[in-house]
Write an enzyme that holds these catalytic residues in place. Structure first.
Site, PDB file in Angstrom:
ATOM      1  CB  CYS A 229      13.939  -5.785 -24.213  1.00 37.53           C
ATOM      2  SG  CYS A 229      12.527  -5.722 -25.342  1.00 37.53           S
TER       3      CYS A 229
ATOM      4  CB  CYS B 178       9.685  -2.723 -19.352  1.00 35.09           C
ATOM      5  SG  CYS B 178      10.727  -4.062 -18.768  1.00 35.09           S
TER       6      CYS B 178
END
Lengths: 236, 196
Positions: free
Chosen positions: A224, A172
């Site tokens: 994502c 991330c």
């Protein structure tokens, strides 16, 4: 209107062209904020919450989202949290699934057959999520952090944030790790810093302007991971 | 009172211990599922990913050097010139397709270059995660050494900076040798808009 995609923190900016675009997007967001289609979805979500379903033909109205059976006020703002009856930490979607199973007698397979919907037809989870999140307007976001399992969950989430994995070696933090970075024109909030994360997370579930679609945080994180080139993170 | 505080500190310890990358991998193997070409091996870290995770992308110098030497061995250089066609390179730099669970296996992938880098001044919608590459070839020329460096960097960025955030575009099977040559041309060819 809380349920609006992207906060001002995500406003675009770059060069002269960028500033024009940013101004237009800001104007559009303002317009959507004043009369968001998300409000219609909230009404649909309320209907689903009250609709008898499943083998037991009962509604979700007795579902305990952490504030007591059927209490919706502030419930979303205090999730994820530990639930004693399931002996684990649950976010909104996993708690709803728990209630669909225990109260309505529905199978996991049936209930999760369509987790993410489309612009034309949002999923049951998306509609329920936006309705329930709407009952937390103005409530400070405070997920559970006192229980040992809540603390363990938090620490795992933090480790996951920095965990480099997948065909392209991303974590991330590869995108959301440093201040002031962008992918194309999209500014990237540094989400492991609470002061940056709070205003962004408060706008979810979101009506996503670019796709005219109602989306949840689970959708956001799953997409994502799609772009991080792993498989999906929502096991069916 | 003091004893009580100590006891609660001991009780809280298991929850407060930092999860290891192995713990995280266990969670991913439990909760993730395969879809399309994104198989479960994608959530198993290789040695480099493991070290970068454990050191928050700052491995000790000797470890970084060893990792980089290891990654350098993965680079396969084609014969002859490493410069392809900058126009095709521009299209590859624009495309963000490839290797996701909804990309069809076998369809040509892109390099996602503009997601993170500024390249041609004509493209205003560029990211800033990586350095600007505008004018990259102007000061570096087109010699065989610089061609070899650029080709290698795109093929496996980790051979030059172990915990770089840039994907290993050749080593991961994202881009073909011909595509990487086209990107070398985009960066080095004096006629490329990058070098305007």
């Amino acid at each position: 209107m809380k349920a609006l995609a992207f906060g001002a923190a995500l406003a675009l900016s770059c060069a002269a062209y960028g500033q024009d675009v940013a101004k237009e997007i800001q104007r559009y967001r303002q317009m959507v904020a004043e009369g968001s289609p998300a409000e219609l979805f909230e009404l649909e979500g309320e209907e689903l919450w009250k609709k008898p379903q499943g083998p037991k033909n009962v509604s979700l109205q007795r579902c305990d989202l952490g504030e007591g059976p059927g209490v919706l006020k502030a419930a979303y703002a205090h999730l994820p949290r530990y639930f004693k009856d399931a002996d684990r930490v649950m976010d909104l979607e996993s708690r709803l699934l728990h209630c669909m199973s225990t109260l309505q007698g529905r199978s996991r397979e049936e209930a999760t057959a369509r987790v993410f919907g489309s612009a034309d037809r949002p999923s049951e989870f998306e509609l329920l999520s936006i309705y329930i999140a709407g009952q937390s307007r103005g409530v400070k976001i405070e997920p559970g952090l006192s229980q040992p399992k809540e603390k363990a969950s938090y620490e795992l989430g933090r480790a996951l944030y920095f965990h480099r994995v997948g065909a392209w070696d991303f974590s991330c933090a590869s995108c959301h790790g440093d201040e002031g970075k962008r992918i194309r024109m999209q500014e990237l909030p540094v989400l492991y810093k609470p002061e940056a994360a709070r205003p962004v997370i408060a706008t979810w579930p979101a009506y996503r302007v670019s796709t005219s679609q109602l989306v949840t945080l689970q959708w956001r994180m799953n997409d994502c991971y799609r772009q991080m080139r792993t498989g999906p993170g929502n096991k069916r | 009172m003091r004893r009580l505080a100590l006891l609660s500190a001991v009780l809280a310890f298991p929850a407060m211990a930092d999860p290891t990358p192995a713990d995280v991998q266990g969670i991913m193997q439990r909760d993730f599922h395969p879809r399309g070409q994104a198989t479960m091996d994608r959530v198993v870290q290789d040695g480099l990913q493991r070290v970068c995770t454990e050191t928050r992308d700052r491995p000790p110098a000797d470890v970084a050097k060893a990792l980089e030497a290891d990654q350098l061995k993965t680079i396969v250089y084609p014969e002859g010139s490493l410069m392809g066609d900058w126009k095709r390179g521009e299209a590859i730099a624009q495309s963000g397709r490839g290797l996701t669970w909804n990309d069809k296996p076998g369809d040509p992938a892109g390099g996602s270059c503009y997601n993170c880098h500024e390249l041609s001044p004509k493209e205003l919608s560029h990211g800033t995660i990586g350095p600007s590459l505008r004018g990259f070839g102007k000061t570096r020329g087109t010699g065989p050494e610089v061609q070899r460096y650029v080709y290698g960097k795109i093929y496996n960025a980790k051979a030059y900076n172990a915990c770089s955030q840039m994907p290993r575009l050749g080593a991961s099977g994202t881009l073909t040798a011909a595509q990487i040559k086209d990107l070398v041309a985009l960066l080095l060819d004096p006629a490329s808009p990058v070098n305007e």
